[in-house]
Write an enzyme that holds these catalytic residues in place. Structure first.
Site, PDB file in Angstrom:
ATOM      1  N   GLU A  34     -35.681 -14.510   1.449  1.00 15.50           N
ATOM      2  CA  GLU A  34     -34.873 -13.705   2.476  1.00 15.50           C
ATOM      3  C   GLU A  34     -35.621 -12.729   3.429  1.00 15.50           C
ATOM      4  N   LEU A  39     -30.570  -8.201   0.249  1.00 20.31           N
ATOM      5  CA  LEU A  39     -29.834  -9.342  -0.059  1.00 20.31           C
ATOM      6  C   LEU A  39     -28.501  -9.456   0.546  1.00 20.31           C
ATOM      7  N   THR A 145     -29.145 -20.376   5.747  1.00 16.15           N
ATOM      8  CA  THR A 145     -29.786 -19.643   6.954  1.00 16.15           C
ATOM      9  C   THR A 145     -28.517 -18.996   7.626  1.00 16.15           C
ATOM     10  N   GLY A 146     -27.299 -19.541   7.476  1.00 22.10           N
ATOM     11  CA  GLY A 146     -26.357 -18.960   8.095  1.00 22.10           C
ATOM     12  C   GLY A 146     -25.980 -19.019   9.437  1.00 22.10           C
ATOM     13  N   GLY A 182     -12.168 -12.633  23.148  1.00 17.57           N
ATOM     14  CA  GLY A 182     -11.988 -13.423  22.065  1.00 17.57           C
ATOM     15  C   GLY A 182     -10.891 -13.025  20.942  1.00 17.57           C
ATOM     16  N   ILE A 186     -12.637 -12.657  14.349  1.00 25.46           N
ATOM     17  CA  ILE A 186     -13.349 -11.241  14.427  1.00 25.46           C
ATOM     18  C   ILE A 186     -12.417 -10.299  15.359  1.00 25.46           C
ATOM     19  N   GLU A 205      -8.283 -13.238  25.498  1.00 22.67           N
ATOM     20  CA  GLU A 205      -8.135 -14.748  25.129  1.00 22.67           C
ATOM     21  C   GLU A 205      -8.122 -15.631  25.901  1.00 22.67           C
ATOM     22  N   ALA A 322     -17.330 -17.473   3.959  1.00 17.91           N
ATOM     23  CA  ALA A 322     -18.075 -17.216   2.576  1.00 17.91           C
ATOM     24  C   ALA A 322     -17.829 -17.874   1.655  1.00 17.91           C
ATOM     25  N   HIS A 446      10.154 -10.359 -10.406  1.00 21.89           N
ATOM     26  CA  HIS A 446      10.720  -9.564  -9.415  1.00 21.89           C
ATOM     27  C   HIS A 446      10.740  -8.067  -9.577  1.00 21.89           C
TER      28      HIS A 446
HETATM   29  P1  FAD Z   1     -25.252 -15.918   5.985  1.00 22.10           P
HETATM   30  O1  FAD Z   1     -24.391 -15.016   5.113  1.00 22.10           O
HETATM   31  O2  FAD Z   1     -25.372 -15.686   7.368  1.00 22.10           O
HETATM   32  O3  FAD Z   1     -26.848 -15.862   5.370  1.00 22.10           O
HETATM   33  C1  FAD Z   1     -27.846 -16.387   5.854  1.00 22.10           C
HETATM   34  C2  FAD Z   1     -29.014 -15.575   5.368  1.00 22.10           C
HETATM   35  O4  FAD Z   1     -30.240 -16.253   5.751  1.00 22.10           O
HETATM   36  C3  FAD Z   1     -29.350 -14.233   6.239  1.00 22.10           C
HETATM   37  O5  FAD Z   1     -29.535 -13.151   5.244  1.00 22.10           O
HETATM   38  C4  FAD Z   1     -30.535 -14.360   7.053  1.00 22.10           C
HETATM   39  O6  FAD Z   1     -31.472 -13.080   7.275  1.00 22.10           O
HETATM   40  C5  FAD Z   1     -31.269 -15.398   5.946  1.00 22.10           C
HETATM   41  N1  FAD Z   1     -32.174 -16.356   7.043  1.00 22.10           N
HETATM   42  C6  FAD Z   1     -32.028 -16.761   7.908  1.00 22.10           C
HETATM   43  N2  FAD Z   1     -33.259 -17.587   8.294  1.00 22.10           N
HETATM   44  C7  FAD Z   1     -34.047 -17.276   7.471  1.00 22.10           C
HETATM   45  C8  FAD Z   1     -35.340 -17.848   7.271  1.00 22.10           C
HETATM   46  N3  FAD Z   1     -36.061 -18.810   8.068  1.00 22.10           N
HETATM   47  N4  FAD Z   1     -36.139 -17.361   6.118  1.00 22.10           N
HETATM   48  C9  FAD Z   1     -35.406 -16.400   5.395  1.00 22.10           C
HETATM   49  N5  FAD Z   1     -34.220 -15.979   5.496  1.00 22.10           N
HETATM   50  C10 FAD Z   1     -33.440 -16.298   6.523  1.00 22.10           C
HETATM   51  N6  FAD Z   1     -15.912 -15.017   5.657  1.00 22.10           N
HETATM   52  C11 FAD Z   1     -14.990 -15.038   4.902  1.00 22.10           C
HETATM   53  O7  FAD Z   1     -14.812 -16.046   4.127  1.00 22.10           O
HETATM   54  N7  FAD Z   1     -14.132 -13.917   4.773  1.00 22.10           N
HETATM   55  C12 FAD Z   1     -14.456 -12.607   5.614  1.00 22.10           C
HETATM   56  O8  FAD Z   1     -13.622 -11.842   5.528  1.00 22.10           O
HETATM   57  C13 FAD Z   1     -15.410 -12.667   6.605  1.00 22.10           C
HETATM   58  N8  FAD Z   1     -15.386 -11.746   7.534  1.00 22.10           N
HETATM   59  C14 FAD Z   1     -16.383 -11.878   8.384  1.00 22.10           C
HETATM   60  C15 FAD Z   1     -16.499 -10.801   9.164  1.00 22.10           C
HETATM   61  C16 FAD Z   1     -17.602 -10.510  10.237  1.00 22.10           C
HETATM   62  C17 FAD Z   1     -17.548  -9.393  11.136  1.00 22.10           C
HETATM   63  C18 FAD Z   1     -18.190 -11.827  10.307  1.00 22.10           C
HETATM   64  C19 FAD Z   1     -19.495 -11.729  11.447  1.00 22.10           C
HETATM   65  C20 FAD Z   1     -18.325 -12.875   9.489  1.00 22.10           C
HETATM   66  C21 FAD Z   1     -17.303 -13.005   8.460  1.00 22.10           C
HETATM   67  N9  FAD Z   1     -17.315 -13.662   7.745  1.00 22.10           N
HETATM   68  C22 FAD Z   1     -15.970 -13.835   6.664  1.00 22.10           C
HETATM   69  C23 FAD Z   1     -17.819 -15.028   7.649  1.00 22.10           C
HETATM   70  C24 FAD Z   1     -19.018 -15.159   6.718  1.00 22.10           C
HETATM   71  O9  FAD Z   1     -19.732 -14.095   6.848  1.00 22.10           O
HETATM   72  C25 FAD Z   1     -20.032 -16.344   6.578  1.00 22.10           C
HETATM   73  O10 FAD Z   1     -19.396 -17.604   6.609  1.00 22.10           O
HETATM   74  C26 FAD Z   1     -21.078 -16.357   5.675  1.00 22.10           C
HETATM   75  O11 FAD Z   1     -21.666 -15.060   5.418  1.00 22.10           O
HETATM   76  C27 FAD Z   1     -21.955 -17.546   5.524  1.00 22.10           C
HETATM   77  O12 FAD Z   1     -22.771 -17.571   4.540  1.00 22.10           O
HETATM   78  P2  FAD Z   1     -24.285 -18.042   4.781  1.00 22.10           P
HETATM   79  O13 FAD Z   1     -24.919 -18.003   3.216  1.00 22.10           O
HETATM   80  O14 FAD Z   1     -24.070 -19.478   5.214  1.00 22.10           O
HETATM   81  O15 FAD Z   1     -25.088 -17.583   5.666  1.00 22.10           O
HETATM   82  P1  NAD Z   2     -13.246 -17.751  16.286  1.00 24.28           P
HETATM   83  O1  NAD Z   2     -13.745 -19.169  16.334  1.00 24.28           O
HETATM   84  O2  NAD Z   2     -12.368 -17.276  14.979  1.00 24.28           O
HETATM   85  O3  NAD Z   2     -12.536 -17.232  17.377  1.00 24.28           O
HETATM   86  C1  NAD Z   2     -13.190 -17.243  18.887  1.00 24.28           C
HETATM   87  C2  NAD Z   2     -12.120 -16.946  19.862  1.00 24.28           C
HETATM   88  O4  NAD Z   2     -12.689 -16.835  21.232  1.00 24.28           O
HETATM   89  C3  NAD Z   2     -11.349 -18.331  20.004  1.00 24.28           C
HETATM   90  O5  NAD Z   2      -9.752 -17.800  19.849  1.00 24.28           O
HETATM   91  C4  NAD Z   2     -11.515 -18.609  21.267  1.00 24.28           C
HETATM   92  O6  NAD Z   2     -10.414 -19.179  21.900  1.00 24.28           O
HETATM   93  C5  NAD Z   2     -12.019 -17.566  22.046  1.00 24.28           C
HETATM   94  N1  NAD Z   2     -12.854 -17.868  23.294  1.00 24.28           N
HETATM   95  C6  NAD Z   2     -13.881 -18.536  23.358  1.00 24.28           C
HETATM   96  N2  NAD Z   2     -14.234 -18.595  24.418  1.00 24.28           N
HETATM   97  C7  NAD Z   2     -13.783 -17.653  25.419  1.00 24.28           C
HETATM   98  C8  NAD Z   2     -13.823 -17.148  26.709  1.00 24.28           C
HETATM   99  N3  NAD Z   2     -14.549 -17.456  27.404  1.00 24.28           N
HETATM  100  N4  NAD Z   2     -13.077 -15.920  26.806  1.00 24.28           N
HETATM  101  C9  NAD Z   2     -12.096 -15.698  26.071  1.00 24.28           C
HETATM  102  N5  NAD Z   2     -11.990 -15.988  24.728  1.00 24.28           N
HETATM  103  C10 NAD Z   2     -12.823 -17.037  24.524  1.00 24.28           C
HETATM  104  O7  NAD Z   2     -14.809 -16.869  16.087  1.00 24.28           O
HETATM  105  P2  NAD Z   2     -14.982 -15.286  15.632  1.00 24.28           P
HETATM  106  O8  NAD Z   2     -13.749 -14.512  15.788  1.00 24.28           O
HETATM  107  O9  NAD Z   2     -16.150 -15.042  16.523  1.00 24.28           O
HETATM  108  O10 NAD Z   2     -15.560 -15.500  14.180  1.00 24.28           O
HETATM  109  C11 NAD Z   2     -16.770 -16.380  13.986  1.00 24.28           C
HETATM  110  C12 NAD Z   2     -16.681 -16.921  12.547  1.00 24.28           C
HETATM  111  O11 NAD Z   2     -16.643 -15.753  11.706  1.00 24.28           O
HETATM  112  C13 NAD Z   2     -15.412 -17.730  12.626  1.00 24.28           C
HETATM  113  O12 NAD Z   2     -15.640 -18.974  12.277  1.00 24.28           O
HETATM  114  C14 NAD Z   2     -14.784 -17.149  11.318  1.00 24.28           C
HETATM  115  O13 NAD Z   2     -14.193 -18.240  10.359  1.00 24.28           O
HETATM  116  C15 NAD Z   2     -15.829 -15.994  10.767  1.00 24.28           C
HETATM  117  N6  NAD Z   2     -14.927 -14.763  10.322  1.00 24.28           N
HETATM  118  C16 NAD Z   2     -14.221 -15.018   9.069  1.00 24.28           C
HETATM  119  C17 NAD Z   2     -13.179 -14.008   9.010  1.00 24.28           C
HETATM  120  C18 NAD Z   2     -12.400 -14.133   7.770  1.00 24.28           C
HETATM  121  O14 NAD Z   2     -12.422 -15.179   6.995  1.00 24.28           O
HETATM  122  N7  NAD Z   2     -11.422 -13.194   7.726  1.00 24.28           N
HETATM  123  C19 NAD Z   2     -13.440 -12.704   9.709  1.00 24.28           C
HETATM  124  C20 NAD Z   2     -14.465 -12.670  10.495  1.00 24.28           C
HETATM  125  C21 NAD Z   2     -15.406 -13.900  10.927  1.00 24.28           C
END
Ligand code: FAD
Ligand code: NAD
Length: 468
Positions: A34, A39, A145-146, A182, A186, A205, A322, A446
Site C-alpha cells: 500500500e 490501510l 489499485t482502485g 454531477g 457522490i 446534472e 466496495a 409487523h
Molecule cells: P480502492 O479502495 O481505491 O483502493 C486502492 C488502493 O490501492 C489505495 O489505497 C491506493 O493507495 C492503493 N494503490 C494504488 N496504486 C498503488 C501502487 N502502485 N502501489 C501500492 N498501492 C497502490 N462504495 C460502496 O460500495 N458503498 C459506498 O457507500 C461508497 N461510498 C463512497 C463514497 C465516496 C465519497 C467515494 C469516493 C467512493 C465510495 N464508494 C462506495 C466506492 C468505493 O470506495 C470503491 O468502489 C472501493 O473503494 C473500490 O475498492 P478497490 O479495492 O478497488 O480500490
Molecule cells: P456517478 O457515475 O455516480 O455520477 C456522475 C454523474 O455526473 C452522472 O449523473 C453524470 O450524468 C454526471 N455528469 C457527467 N458529466 C457531467 C457534466 N459535464 N456536467 C454535469 N453532470 C455530469 O459518479 P460519482 O457520483 O462521481 O461516483 C463515482 C463512483 O463512486 C460511482 O461509480 C459510485 O458507484 C461510487 N460511489 C458509490 C457510493 C455508494 O455506493 N453509495 C457512494 C459514492 C460513490
C-alpha cells in the site's frame, strides 16, 4: 533484501484487503503493498466510511430540526459543532483502520508500505516514501489499485475551491454555498450532508434525472425529496468551465434552454465519476492491456494478459462499489486455489445513502423495456405503511418488477427508510430465482418497513395489496 510470496496484493482497499485475508485463510504466504501510510483504500479513508459518518451526523441534526417538535421533544439552541462532527468522522475512520491492522496481524499478512511498480511479471519494485526501493517477488499478483476522481473539460480540480469528494469530506468550515457538478451517487450524498447543515447547495446534472443510471422513478422521487430540503436541482445542464476567484468559484454552464448562464459559489465539488488508477504501476513491463477507459482488461476469471496476474475492483470493468471489489477478491483467490467460484453481476445491489435511502438490485424498468421483456410491476408507497407512519417516514416506495409468465423476480427498487438493509432480502430472493408469490407467502414481522416489500410482491403477482 528479496522476498518471495505466494500471493502479492497491490492496494489495500476493500478489494485488496479482502483478497489478502482470503489468501491467508487458504494458507498462502501473502503480502499486501500500500502506497499510503494507512490501510483501507478509498472506501475506508476517503469514501464509504467517512461519507456515511457525516451522513449519519447531519441526518440526526436534520431530524432534530424538522421532526422533534412533532414528536413532542423540544430542544433549545440546537446547533452544529462542525469541528466535533469532523472529529467524530475521523475517529470512525481510525477505528476502521485499526481494525484492518488487527486483521492483517491476525492473518499473518505482511504489510509493505510503498508504491508498487512491475519490473516484470514475477517481480515488483516497491518505492518507499524515503526514496528507498526494494524488490518483492510473487508467484501470483492481484492488482487492486482502485480509482481516482475524474473531471470534465474546462474544470481543473485545484483541491482548494474546485474540489473532489476527498476534500469535501474534510472541509474546515461550513460554506455558505456549494455547487456540485454531477447528480450521481457522490453528488446526491454530498448534497445531503451539506444542505442539512444550512449550506445552499445546487446540483448541476448533465442528464435529465438524478442518479440517471438507476431506475428512473427513483431519480424522480429523489428530486422531489431533495427539493423539499432546499437543494436546487438543475437537470439537463452542461457545465462549460469553473474558475477559482480566490474566495469563490464561478461556474459557467449551458442551461436546459440552451442559454449560457453562470453561478458563483463558495465551493465547487466535481462529482462526475471516477477513473481507474494504474499510474506508475509499470504495466508497460508486462503484457497487461488497458481498455479505452483505462481499465485493466481481464478475462472471465479476472485474469489479465499475464497468467499469474489478476485484477479486481475499481481498476477493472463493472460498477465501482466496495462490495463488488470484495466479491471479486474472494473470487480471484479461490480461482487461484483451484475452486470454481461464481459472481452474478446482475445481483450486486446498488445503494445511495441519502435519507430516505435508495437501494436496488436487478433490472431497471428501462432495461426491461429496451430488451422487450414482458414484466409486471408492483409498487407500494411507504405512506401506506404503519411502521413508516409511526416514524414520520412518508416519502418513497418499493417497486417490484417480475416476469409476466411465472412471476420470477427481475428487479427490486426501493426508495425509503432503511432501503440499504431491506434490499438484502430481494437479493436473496433473486439469487434463488424466486417468484413474487414465493416472496409474499412468507411471514414479515409487523410493524416493519419490510412489510412494504411484501405488499409490493402481492401487487406484482396480481393478487393485490392488503393495505392499499
Ligand atoms: P480502492 O479502495 O481505491 O483502493 C486502492 C488502493 O490501492 C489505495 O489505497 C491506493 O493507495 C492503493 N494503490 C494504488 N496504486 C498503488 C501502487 N502502485 N502501489 C501500492 N498501492 C497502490 N462504495 C460502496 O460500495 N458503498 C459506498 O457507500 C461508497 N461510498 C463512497 C463514497 C465516496 C465519497 C467515494 C469516493 C467512493 C465510495 N464508494 C462506495 C466506492 C468505493 O470506495 C470503491 O468502489 C472501493 O473503494 C473500490 O475498492 P478497490 O479495492 O478497488 O480500490
Ligand atoms: P456517478 O457515475 O455516480 O455520477 C456522475 C454523474 O455526473 C452522472 O449523473 C453524470 O450524468 C454526471 N455528469 C457527467 N458529466 C457531467 C457534466 N459535464 N456536467 C454535469 N453532470 C455530469 O459518479 P460519482 O457520483 O462521481 O461516483 C463515482 C463512483 O463512486 C460511482 O461509480 C459510485 O458507484 C461510487 N460511489 C458509490 C457510493 C455508494 O455506493 N453509495 C457512494 C459514492 C460513490
Amino acid at each position: 533484501m528479496e522476498n518471495i510470496y505466494d500471493i502479492v496484493v497491490i492496494g489495500s482497499g476493500p478489494g485488496g484487503y479482502v483478497a489478502a485475508i482470503r489468501a491467508a485463510q487458504l494458507g498462502y504466504k501473502t503480502a499486501i503493498v500500500e502506497k499510503y501510510s494507512t490501510l483501507g483504500g478509498t472506501c475506508t479513508n476517503v469514501g464509504c466510511i467517512p461519507s456515511k459518518a457525516l451522513l449519519d451526523s447531519t441526518e440526526h441534526y436534520h431530524t432534530a430540526q424538522t421532526k422533534f417538535d412533532t414528536h413532542g421533544i423540544s430542544i433549545e439552541n440546537l446547533k452544529i459543532n462542525f469541528d466535533q462532527l469532523m472529529k467524530r468522522k475521523a475517529g470512525v475512520v481510525n477505528q476502521n483502520i485499526s481494525g484492518l491492522n488487527y486483521l492483517m496481524k491476525k492473518n499473518k499478512i505482511e504489510i509493505i508500505e510503498g508504491k508498487a511498480s512491475f519490473v516484470n511479471n514475477s517481480e515488483i519494485s516497491v518505492l518507499k516514501n524515503d526514496g528507498a526501493s526494494h524488490a518483492v517477488k510473487g508467484k501470483y499478483f492481484i492488482i487492486a489499485t482502485g480509482s481516482k476522481p475524474s473531471t470534465i473539460k474546462g474544470v481543473a480540480i485545484d483541491k482548494d475551491r474546485i474540489i473532489t469528494s476527498t476534500e469535501a469530506l474534510k472541509l474546515n468550515e461550513i460554506p455558505k454555498s456549494m455547487a456540485i457538478i454531477g447528480g450521481g451517487v457522490i453528488g446526491v450524498e454530498m448534497a445531503s450532508i451539506y444542505a442539512r447543515i444550512g449550506v445552499k447547495v445546487s446540483i448541476l446534472e448533465y442528464a435529465d434525472s438524478l442518479i440517471p443510471s438507476m431506475d428512473k422513478e427513483l431519480g424522480k422521487e429523489l428530486k422531489k425529496i431533495l427539493s423539499k430540503n432546499s437543494i436546487e436541482i438543475l437537470l439537463n445542464h452542461k457545465v462549460q468551465s469553473a474558475q477559482n476567484n480566490g474566495s469563490s468559484v464561478t461556474i459557467n454552464y449551458i442551461d436546459g434552454n440552451d442559454k449560457n448562464n453562470a453561478l458563483t459559489v463558495d465551493y465547487c465539488l466535481v462529482a462526475v465519476g471516477r477513473k481507474p488508477y494504474t499510474e506508475g504501476l509499470g504495466l508497460e513491463n508486462t503484457s497487461i492491456k488497458l481498455d479505452d477507459k483505462g481499465r485493466i482488461v481481464t478475462d472471465n476469471h479476472l485474469k489479465t494478459n499475464e497468467d499469474n496476474i489478476y485484477a479486481i475492483g475499481d481498476v477493472i470493468a463493472g460498477p465501482m462499489l466496495a462490495h463488488k471489489a470484495e466479491e471479486e477478491a474472494v473470487f480471484v483467490v479461490e480461482t487461484i486455489n483451484g475452486q470454481k467460484p461464481h459472481i452474478d453481476y446482475n445481483l450486486i445491489p446498488n445503494v445511495v445513502y441519502t435519507w430516505p435511502e435508495i437501494a436496488s438490485v436487478g433490472f431497471t424498468e428501462e432495461q426491461l423495456k429496451k430488451e422487450n421483456r414482458s414484466y409486471r410491476v408492483g409498487k407500494f408507497p411507504f405512506s401506506a405503511s404503519g411502521r413508516a407512519r409511526a416514524a414520520m417516514e412518508y416519502d418513497g416506495f418499493v417497486k417490484v418488477l417480475s416476469d409476466t409468465k411465472y412471476g420470477e423476480l427481475l428487479g427490486v427498487h426501493i426508495i425509503g427508510p432503511r432501503a440499504a438493509d431491506l434490499i438484502a432480502q430481494a437479493v436473496i430472493g433473486m439469487h434463488y430465482q424466486t417468484t413474487d408469490e414465493d416472496m409474499f407467502r412468507i411471514s414479515y414481522a409487523h410493524p416493519t418497513y419490510s412489510e412494504a416489500l411484501k405488499e409490493a410482491y402481492l401487487i406484482a403477482s396480481g393478487q393485490g395489496a392488503i393495505n392499499l
